[in-house]
Design an enzyme around this catalytic site. Structure first.
Site, PDB file in Angstrom:
ATOM      1  N   ARG A 104       0.871  -1.195   0.000  1.00  0.00           N
ATOM      2  CA  ARG A 104       0.000   0.000   0.000  1.00  0.00           C
ATOM      3  C   ARG A 104       0.892   1.225   0.000  1.00  0.00           C
ATOM      4  NH1 ARG A 104      -2.507   4.175   0.230  1.00  0.00           N
ATOM      5  NH2 ARG A 104      -4.687   4.441   0.893  1.00  0.00           N
ATOM      6  N   GLU A 112     -11.449   5.096  -5.321  1.00  0.00           N
ATOM      7  CA  GLU A 112     -11.745   3.662  -5.359  1.00  0.00           C
ATOM      8  C   GLU A 112     -12.098   3.235  -6.776  1.00  0.00           C
ATOM      9  OE1 GLU A 112     -11.360   1.633  -2.850  1.00  0.00           O
ATOM     10  OE2 GLU A 112     -10.837   3.216  -1.426  1.00  0.00           O
ATOM     11  N   ARG A 146      -1.265  -5.199   4.856  1.00  0.00           N
ATOM     12  CA  ARG A 146      -0.450  -4.893   3.685  1.00  0.00           C
ATOM     13  C   ARG A 146       0.820  -4.153   4.101  1.00  0.00           C
ATOM     14  NH1 ARG A 146      -5.182  -1.754   0.491  1.00  0.00           N
ATOM     15  NH2 ARG A 146      -5.094  -0.704   2.520  1.00  0.00           N
TER      16      ARG A 146
END
Length: 216
Positions: A104, A112, A146
């Protein structure tokens, strides 16, 4: 007491020296026009106060970038090939031991996938790094497990590049001290790059809240 003219004399000698150097090297004396232009530009910026903040941001961006020029590439916690671009701020990197990491990009947030400009942001990131060998400065883990980090393609900071091109927001809530990202966002916003072509683009964190709670 009479004022001393020595400082003025020294300044005059210096200016004459600059003029002679320009005349000898380029055949003309251009520094007075350059200085006048700089002064006029500065006064114009001051008069145009709505634009002053982004001009300051642009200058800061250039200065911060210059400050990093020539510095060694940071130490990478992960190196490998980008095998997947999930969206505009998340990639998967496969290292030489065949271990795959979901990364990330730290300090940025992109629309998004189902949000306006989401696909554009993903395509922009993909165009930069898909299938390429990259390095990741690892900063930790996020709440989803992540790897949180800064992605580099050679010496290019990809997190910064996404914000500078108008494909991402500076995620100030999670990266309040990333002032280079802040300056890049201000500059992209002022130049109406990417998603900033819209007058009031919805930040992804607000969009996620709307999707979750059904409220604007």
């Amino acid at each position: 007491m009479k004022p001393s003219w020595r400082p003025w004399r020294n300044l005059l000698v210096a200016l004459v020296g600059i003029s002679l150097f320009q005349l000898a090297t380029s055949g003309s004396v251009t520094w007075p026009a350059t200085v006048a232009g700089k002064i006029g530009s500065t006064l114009g910026e001051y008069a145009n106060r709505p634009g002053a903040s982004w001009r300051k941001a642009a200058t800061e961006l250039e200065e911060l970038g210059a400050a990093r020029e020539g510095q060694p590439i940071p130490e990478f916690g992960i190196t490998g090939r980008v095998v997947r671009v999930a969206d505009g701020d998340t990639v998967s990197v496969l290292d030489s031991h065949n271990t795959q990491y979901k990364v990330r990009l730290h300090g940025i947030d992109t629309p998004e996938r189902d949000q306006r400009y989401g696909r554009t942001a993903r395509d922009a990131l993909s165009g930069m790094v898909a299938g390429r060998n990259v390095g990741v400065v690892v900063l930790g883990k996020d709440s989803y497990g992540r790897t949180d980090g800064t992605l580099y393609l050679g010496e290019r900071n990809i997190n910064l590049a996404m914000v500078a091109a108008g494909h991402a927001w500076w995620y100030r809530y999670y990266a309040p001290d990333e002032h280079l990202l802040e300056a890049a966002e201000d500059k992209a916003r002022a130049e109406r790059l990417g998603l900033w072509a819209e007058p009031n683009p919805v930040p992804p964190w607000e969009w996620r809240r709307q999707q979750k709670y059904g409220k604007p």
